[in-house]
Design an enzyme around this catalytic site. Structure first.
Site, PDB file in Angstrom:
ATOM      1  N   HIS A   1     -15.638 -32.034   9.028  1.00  0.00           N
ATOM      2  CA  HIS A   1     -15.120 -31.956  10.405  1.00  0.00           C
ATOM      3  C   HIS A   1     -16.253 -31.470  11.300  1.00  0.00           C
ATOM      4  O   HIS A   1     -16.847 -30.416  11.030  1.00  0.00           O
ATOM      5  CB  HIS A   1     -13.947 -30.980  10.484  1.00  0.00           C
ATOM      6  CG  HIS A   1     -12.796 -31.381   9.618  1.00  0.00           C
ATOM      7  ND1 HIS A   1     -11.786 -32.198  10.066  1.00  0.00           N
ATOM      8  CD2 HIS A   1     -12.508 -31.112   8.318  1.00  0.00           C
ATOM      9  CE1 HIS A   1     -10.911 -32.391   9.083  1.00  0.00           C
ATOM     10  NE2 HIS A   1     -11.322 -31.750   8.010  1.00  0.00           N
TER      11      HIS A   1
ATOM     12  N   THR B   1     -11.747 -34.780  16.111  1.00  0.00           N
ATOM     13  CA  THR B   1     -10.542 -35.036  16.888  1.00  0.00           C
ATOM     14  C   THR B   1     -10.936 -35.204  18.355  1.00  0.00           C
ATOM     15  O   THR B   1     -11.489 -34.264  18.938  1.00  0.00           O
ATOM     16  CB  THR B   1      -9.588 -33.807  16.796  1.00  0.00           C
ATOM     17  OG1 THR B   1      -9.638 -33.264  15.478  1.00  0.00           O
ATOM     18  CG2 THR B   1      -8.179 -34.167  17.174  1.00  0.00           C
ATOM     19  N   PRO B   2     -10.701 -36.374  18.947  1.00  0.00           N
ATOM     20  CA  PRO B   2     -11.029 -36.522  20.365  1.00  0.00           C
ATOM     21  C   PRO B   2     -10.295 -35.452  21.173  1.00  0.00           C
ATOM     22  O   PRO B   2      -9.101 -35.243  20.977  1.00  0.00           O
ATOM     23  CB  PRO B   2     -10.512 -37.928  20.713  1.00  0.00           C
ATOM     24  CG  PRO B   2     -10.466 -38.639  19.401  1.00  0.00           C
ATOM     25  CD  PRO B   2     -10.127 -37.589  18.377  1.00  0.00           C
TER      26      PRO B   2
ATOM     27  N   GLY C   1      -5.368 -31.426  10.323  1.00  0.00           N
ATOM     28  CA  GLY C   1      -4.632 -30.386  11.037  1.00  0.00           C
ATOM     29  C   GLY C   1      -3.781 -29.544  10.110  1.00  0.00           C
ATOM     30  O   GLY C   1      -3.681 -29.819   8.906  1.00  0.00           O
TER      31      GLY C   1
ATOM     32  N   HIS D   1      -5.617 -36.281   4.958  1.00  0.00           N
ATOM     33  CA  HIS D   1      -5.509 -35.003   4.259  1.00  0.00           C
ATOM     34  C   HIS D   1      -4.211 -35.066   3.465  1.00  0.00           C
ATOM     35  O   HIS D   1      -3.167 -35.465   4.008  1.00  0.00           O
ATOM     36  CB  HIS D   1      -5.480 -33.846   5.257  1.00  0.00           C
ATOM     37  CG  HIS D   1      -6.832 -33.478   5.753  1.00  0.00           C
ATOM     38  ND1 HIS D   1      -7.573 -34.288   6.564  1.00  0.00           N
ATOM     39  CD2 HIS D   1      -7.601 -32.362   5.533  1.00  0.00           C
ATOM     40  CE1 HIS D   1      -8.730 -33.699   6.828  1.00  0.00           C
ATOM     41  NE2 HIS D   1      -8.777 -32.534   6.219  1.00  0.00           N
TER      42      HIS D   1
ATOM     43  N   GLU E   1      -2.204 -30.546   0.758  1.00  0.00           N
ATOM     44  CA  GLU E   1      -2.973 -29.299   0.860  1.00  0.00           C
ATOM     45  C   GLU E   1      -2.118 -28.077   0.527  1.00  0.00           C
ATOM     46  O   GLU E   1      -2.630 -27.080   0.042  1.00  0.00           O
ATOM     47  CB  GLU E   1      -3.519 -29.140   2.278  1.00  0.00           C
ATOM     48  CG  GLU E   1      -4.666 -30.071   2.587  1.00  0.00           C
ATOM     49  CD  GLU E   1      -5.017 -29.986   4.061  1.00  0.00           C
ATOM     50  OE1 GLU E   1      -5.958 -29.259   4.383  1.00  0.00           O
ATOM     51  OE2 GLU E   1      -4.336 -30.641   4.868  1.00  0.00           O
TER      52      GLU E   1
ATOM     53  N   ASP F   1     -15.740 -27.840   6.000  1.00  0.00           N
ATOM     54  CA  ASP F   1     -16.101 -27.020   7.168  1.00  0.00           C
ATOM     55  C   ASP F   1     -17.224 -26.064   6.770  1.00  0.00           C
ATOM     56  O   ASP F   1     -16.986 -24.862   6.566  1.00  0.00           O
ATOM     57  CB  ASP F   1     -14.879 -26.211   7.631  1.00  0.00           C
ATOM     58  CG  ASP F   1     -13.738 -27.105   8.072  1.00  0.00           C
ATOM     59  OD1 ASP F   1     -13.832 -27.710   9.144  1.00  0.00           O
ATOM     60  OD2 ASP F   1     -12.746 -27.206   7.317  1.00  0.00           O
TER      61      ASP F   1
HETATM   62  P1  IMP Z   1     -12.864 -31.329  14.966  1.00  0.00           P
HETATM   63  O1  IMP Z   1     -11.851 -32.391  14.677  1.00  0.00           O
HETATM   64  O2  IMP Z   1     -14.269 -31.824  14.995  1.00  0.00           O
HETATM   65  O3  IMP Z   1     -12.496 -30.592  16.217  1.00  0.00           O
HETATM   66  O4  IMP Z   1     -12.813 -30.294  13.754  1.00  0.00           O
HETATM   67  C1  IMP Z   1     -11.868 -29.254  13.636  1.00  0.00           C
HETATM   68  C2  IMP Z   1     -10.487 -29.746  13.222  1.00  0.00           C
HETATM   69  O5  IMP Z   1     -10.529 -30.243  11.886  1.00  0.00           O
HETATM   70  C3  IMP Z   1      -9.448 -28.632  13.156  1.00  0.00           C
HETATM   71  O6  IMP Z   1      -8.810 -28.451  14.373  1.00  0.00           O
HETATM   72  C4  IMP Z   1      -8.454 -29.114  12.118  1.00  0.00           C
HETATM   73  O7  IMP Z   1      -7.469 -29.904  12.706  1.00  0.00           O
HETATM   74  C5  IMP Z   1      -9.288 -30.022  11.243  1.00  0.00           C
HETATM   75  N1  IMP Z   1      -9.541 -29.380   9.934  1.00  0.00           N
HETATM   76  C6  IMP Z   1     -10.612 -28.690   9.544  1.00  0.00           C
HETATM   77  N2  IMP Z   1     -10.474 -28.288   8.264  1.00  0.00           N
HETATM   78  C7  IMP Z   1      -9.283 -28.736   7.852  1.00  0.00           C
HETATM   79  C8  IMP Z   1      -8.558 -28.628   6.612  1.00  0.00           C
HETATM   80  O8  IMP Z   1      -8.988 -28.026   5.624  1.00  0.00           O
HETATM   81  N3  IMP Z   1      -7.340 -29.241   6.595  1.00  0.00           N
HETATM   82  C9  IMP Z   1      -6.828 -29.911   7.655  1.00  0.00           C
HETATM   83  N4  IMP Z   1      -7.464 -30.032   8.801  1.00  0.00           N
HETATM   84  C10 IMP Z   1      -8.681 -29.447   8.906  1.00  0.00           C
HETATM   85 ZN    ZN Z   2     -10.632 -31.521   6.078  1.00  0.00          ZN
END
Ligand code: IMP
Ligand code: ZN
Length: 348
Positions: free
Chosen positions: A21, A107-108, A175, A202, A205, A285
């Protein structure tokens, strides 16, 4: 048996990162630099220093983890300048770790100074302009958040279709796994599939009531890859294996966020490694969990007694899972040719 690999070897090993992410991959140091800059121009900025919020002593769990994004990092990185700065740093960090192919997901999002569309376009600009792009081709996957509405999910799919020619290869669902109803996204994933976008989800989890129904719904979206696959009943595991769906395994994330019981040696990597499925080790992450992809390879080598050759085979196995197509697959296979000397473990 004792592994013959060390940190130096796993750093030299070419690596493919498929589940990262973007916002979760920003290091605390990079966030600190952004915070310091903002503090200069906004002394009243009410956000704490990221070095404290994301300190190594922080213990995560599935409840404390998600608000770090929605209530903190998104606030900090809300301007086009901070998004560009952090995206560049993330690309550089993966490159420096020896990643030779990257699929970033994000995520946009919109803020007062950026629309969802320009957020995606800016990240694609950053990827295009990254000076070491040739050594680490990078593609984008757009994320649908489980809290999204059907319309928001469709908007993300439409952005993925719009920016496909610029390197968006798929869409995914992420998410907080305790939120939302995944059946909301049937139409969105159906449209993605009909436009030949790849689909990652995903998956399992957390263990929850109605999990089987949720997993069956997710499988009905014809995913190409599944992330985490923790609480998977045996008959669903067999379905995944039967379909040959790629599995993205995020070991440190699962251990540190207490999504599994026990340590690395108890991770379900141990059972998936002997299945016929394509599998890939991924960081998820790295900014939060602090374990690079090289370190993930090292951890599994130590915990599951894997030799250098086993890690090279793992690399080869993950090639089959990439979303961008045969040309990149060919390049990734070629990378190993002539590397025998470079990939000889120091101890042999
Ligand atoms: P972004 O999409 O670049 O903003 O990265 C952060 C987003 O990735 C978070 O708001 C989560 O929705 C998602 N995310 C990060 N790690 C996980 C995870 O382990 N499970 C589910 N969603 C995740
Ligand atoms: Zn993930």
């Amino acid at each position: 048996m004792v592994t013959d690999v060390d940190a130096d070897f796993t750093k030299r090993l070419p690596k493919i990162e498929l589940h990262a992410h973007l916002t979760g991959s920003i290091t605390p140091q990079c966030l600190h630099e952004i915070w310091t800059q903002r503090k200069l121009s906004e002394p009243d900025l009410a956000l704490e220093d990221p070095l404290r919020v994301l300190s190594k002593d922080q213990r995560w769990n599935i409840v404390t983890f998600f608000p770090v994004f929605s209530q903190y990092i998104y606030e900090l990185c809300s301007t086009p300048a901070s998004i560009l700065y952090s995206t560049n740093a993330v690309l550089q960090d993966f490159k420096d770790d020896g990643v030779v192919y990257l699929e970033l997901r994000t995520t946009p999002r919109s803020s007062a100074s950026i629309s969802k569309d320009s957020y995606v376009a800016s990240i694609l600009d950053c990827i295009r302009d990254f000076p070491e792009r040739a050594a680490m081709p990078t593609y984008l996957i757009l994320s649908i958040d489980r809290r999204n509405t059907a319309a928001q999910a469709m908007e993300t799919v439409d952005l993925a279709i719009k920016y496909r020619s610029r390197g968006v290869v798929g869409v995914e669902l992420c998410g907080d796994p305790s939120k939302g109803d995944v059946s909301t996204f049937r139409e969105a994933f159906g449209k993605a599939e009909s436009h030949d976008l790849k689909i990652a989800l995903h998956f399992a989890e957390i263990s929850s009531q109605g999990l089987e129904l949720e997993l069956n719904t997710l499988l009905s979206y014809h995913p190409d890859r599944l992330g985490h696959v923790i609480h998977v009943p045996e008959f669903i595991k067999q379905e995944i294996i039967g379909r040959g769906i790629g599995v993205e395994l995020c070991v440190s994330c699962n251990v540190q966020a207490q999504m599994i019981e026990g340590g690395v040696e108890d991770h379900h990597f141990g059972s998936w490694k002997d299945s016929s499925c394509p599998i890939a080790l991924c960081t998820d992450d790295v900014g939060i969990f602090g374990s690079t992809l090289s370190n993930e390879y090292l951890l599994v080598a130590k915990s599951f007694d894997l030799k250098a050759m086993d890690l090279i085979r793992l690399y080869e196995r993950s090639i089959e899972m990439i979303f961008s197509g045969e040309k990149e697959k060919g390049r990734l296979r070629e990378i190993l040719v002539g590397q025998e000397k470079n990939l000889t473990p120091a101890s042999s």
